[in-house]
Write a protein that holds these residues in place. Sequence first.
Motif, mmCIF file in Angstrom:
data_model
loop_
_atom_site.group_PDB
_atom_site.id
_atom_site.type_symbol
_atom_site.label_atom_id
_atom_site.label_comp_id
_atom_site.label_asym_id
_atom_site.label_seq_id
_atom_site.Cartn_x
_atom_site.Cartn_y
_atom_site.Cartn_z
ATOM 1 N N ILE A 189 0.281 -1.004 0.102
ATOM 2 C CA ILE A 189 0.029 0.709 -0.079
ATOM 3 C C ILE A 189 1.202 1.137 0.036
ATOM 4 C CG2 ILE A 189 -1.320 1.264 1.519
ATOM 5 C CD1 ILE A 189 -2.973 -1.165 2.414
ATOM 6 N N VAL A 190 2.068 0.691 0.375
ATOM 7 C CA VAL A 190 2.756 2.154 0.895
ATOM 8 C C VAL A 190 3.548 2.994 -0.088
ATOM 9 C CG1 VAL A 190 5.199 3.529 2.316
ATOM 10 C CG2 VAL A 190 2.916 2.339 3.317
ATOM 11 N N LEU A 191 3.679 1.485 -0.689
ATOM 12 C CA LEU A 191 4.658 1.950 -1.820
ATOM 13 C C LEU A 191 3.608 2.049 -2.972
ATOM 14 C CD1 LEU A 191 7.287 -1.403 -2.461
ATOM 15 C CD2 LEU A 191 8.217 1.197 -2.138
ATOM 16 N N GLY A 192 2.811 1.682 -3.562
ATOM 17 C CA GLY A 192 1.310 1.767 -4.559
ATOM 18 C C GLY A 192 0.999 3.015 -4.661
ATOM 19 N N VAL A 193 0.966 3.695 -2.926
ATOM 20 C CA VAL A 193 0.128 5.212 -2.999
ATOM 21 C C VAL A 193 1.358 6.131 -3.667
ATOM 22 C CG1 VAL A 193 -0.579 6.871 -1.058
ATOM 23 C CG2 VAL A 193 -1.224 4.749 -1.206
ATOM 24 N N VAL A 194 2.170 5.703 -2.870
ATOM 25 C CA VAL A 194 3.696 6.860 -3.121
ATOM 26 C C VAL A 194 4.470 7.021 -4.717
ATOM 27 C CG1 VAL A 194 6.197 7.441 -3.129
ATOM 28 C CG2 VAL A 194 4.841 6.708 -0.905
ATOM 29 N N ASN A 195 4.480 5.868 -5.490
ATOM 30 C CA ASN A 195 4.540 6.002 -6.407
ATOM 31 C C ASN A 195 3.320 6.295 -7.536
ATOM 32 O OD1 ASN A 195 7.695 5.363 -6.285
ATOM 33 N ND2 ASN A 195 6.972 3.764 -6.054
ATOM 34 N N ASN A 239 -4.178 21.981 -2.052
ATOM 35 C CA ASN A 239 -4.540 20.982 -2.665
ATOM 36 C C ASN A 239 -4.405 21.047 -4.232
ATOM 37 O OD1 ASN A 239 -5.283 19.462 -0.662
ATOM 38 N ND2 ASN A 239 -7.971 19.930 -0.835
ATOM 39 N N ALA A 240 -2.730 21.617 -4.543
ATOM 40 C CA ALA A 240 -2.224 21.593 -5.648
ATOM 41 C C ALA A 240 -1.930 20.661 -6.236
ATOM 42 C CB ALA A 240 -1.414 21.893 -5.218
ATOM 43 N N LEU A 241 -2.068 19.143 -5.833
ATOM 44 C CA LEU A 241 -1.773 18.203 -6.798
ATOM 45 C C LEU A 241 -3.191 17.023 -6.489
ATOM 46 C CD1 LEU A 241 1.487 17.638 -5.525
ATOM 47 C CD2 LEU A 241 0.696 18.478 -7.605
ATOM 48 N N GLY A 242 -3.900 17.385 -5.779
ATOM 49 C CA GLY A 242 -5.571 16.345 -5.900
ATOM 50 C C GLY A 242 -5.594 16.000 -4.668
ATOM 51 N N GLY A 243 -5.008 16.800 -4.049
ATOM 52 C CA GLY A 243 -5.519 16.192 -2.750
ATOM 53 C C GLY A 243 -4.603 15.948 -1.473
ATOM 54 N N MET A 244 -5.016 15.110 -0.265
ATOM 55 C CA MET A 244 -3.791 15.162 0.869
ATOM 56 C C MET A 244 -3.631 13.567 1.078
ATOM 57 S SD MET A 244 -1.095 17.199 0.248
ATOM 58 C CE MET A 244 0.214 16.620 1.539
ATOM 59 N N SER A 245 -4.847 12.864 0.533
ATOM 60 C CA SER A 245 -5.117 11.929 0.972
ATOM 61 C C SER A 245 -4.517 10.040 1.421
ATOM 62 C CB SER A 245 -6.859 11.030 0.178
ATOM 63 O OG SER A 245 -6.621 11.021 -1.025
ATOM 64 N N GLY A 246 -3.416 10.639 0.040
ATOM 65 C CA GLY A 246 -1.975 9.308 -0.522
ATOM 66 C C GLY A 246 -1.188 9.930 0.869
ATOM 67 N N ALA A 247 -1.152 11.143 1.149
ATOM 68 C CA ALA A 247 0.192 11.392 1.889
ATOM 69 C C ALA A 247 -0.617 11.245 3.453
ATOM 70 C CB ALA A 247 0.134 13.179 1.961
ATOM 71 N N GLN A 248 -1.657 11.089 3.418
ATOM 72 C CA GLN A 248 -2.714 10.726 5.154
ATOM 73 C C GLN A 248 -2.398 8.909 5.229
ATOM 74 O OE1 GLN A 248 -6.323 12.607 4.875
ATOM 75 N NE2 GLN A 248 -5.349 14.848 5.989
ATOM 76 N N ALA A 249 -2.095 8.597 3.804
ATOM 77 C CA ALA A 249 -2.860 7.104 3.920
ATOM 78 C C ALA A 249 -0.928 6.273 3.551
ATOM 79 C CB ALA A 249 -2.991 6.727 2.235
ATOM 80 N N VAL A 250 0.240 7.280 3.793
ATOM 81 C CA VAL A 250 1.619 6.682 4.312
ATOM 82 C C VAL A 250 1.076 6.964 5.328
ATOM 83 C CG1 VAL A 250 3.345 7.728 3.145
ATOM 84 C CG2 VAL A 250 1.820 7.569 1.023
ATOM 85 N N SER A 251 0.710 7.787 5.362
ATOM 86 C CA SER A 251 1.056 8.297 7.689
ATOM 87 C C SER A 251 0.405 7.113 7.465
ATOM 88 C CB SER A 251 0.535 10.002 7.771
ATOM 89 O OG SER A 251 1.319 11.108 6.731
ATOM 90 N N ALA A 252 -0.179 7.049 8.361
ATOM 91 C CA ALA A 252 -1.297 6.030 8.017
ATOM 92 C C ALA A 252 -0.322 4.632 8.280
ATOM 93 C CB ALA A 252 -3.058 5.945 7.655
ATOM 94 N N PHE A 253 -0.076 3.927 6.503
ATOM 95 C CA PHE A 253 0.382 2.855 6.461
ATOM 96 C C PHE A 253 1.618 2.475 7.449
ATOM 97 C CE2 PHE A 253 -3.516 2.527 4.976
ATOM 98 C CZ PHE A 253 -4.138 1.332 4.790
#
Length: 177
Positions: free
Chosen positions: A22-28, A130-144
């Motif tokens: 999940i972390v690798l997929g969200v980051v990349n 939210n210039a790059l489309g929101g921070m949900s990915g960053a929050q997901a990386v933090s959570a996982f």
Amino acid sequence: MVNVLNLVSAVLCGLSVFFSIIVLGVVNGELKQFILDNTLCQFGNQANSNTDFRGCDVATAIGAISLVVALAFTVVAVVEFIQEDTLAVIATKTMLIIRGSVAGVTAFLWLVCFGVVVDEYNDNSLASTNALGGMSGAQAVSAFSFFSILTWGGLAVVLIVFRAIRGSPAGTPGGPV
């Protein structure tokens, strides 16, 4: 008791593989965006967005290392669970100490990743725009990253408990005959 610890070890290894993917997929997939030959990372500072990839790079590196280690641990845990007679070969004191130490070091690496990611998320000026489309990915990386600390720390504890209960395996010096 040994079978329960083997099962818990296998489950924690499986969760660690899942969290790493999940972390690798969200980051990349979501946090790095390629815009007109420039790669932008949501964790980078807006003023220096083309050169500051610390959050994305740390999460990618630790995610990849963790994935390889978790896959190796999963294979060993499944073999231990399925074939009890191979424990004399696989689960020697030295091997348990090595596995427990590697799990502890990996938990520490995820702690470092979590700290870097949260720090860059808090310092990020893109969080409000939210210039790059929101921070949900960053929050997901933090959570996982946080969940990975728990699974790897739990795995280290299980391996230490397993070593304490198991003691020296049969057929090894110092163990039962």
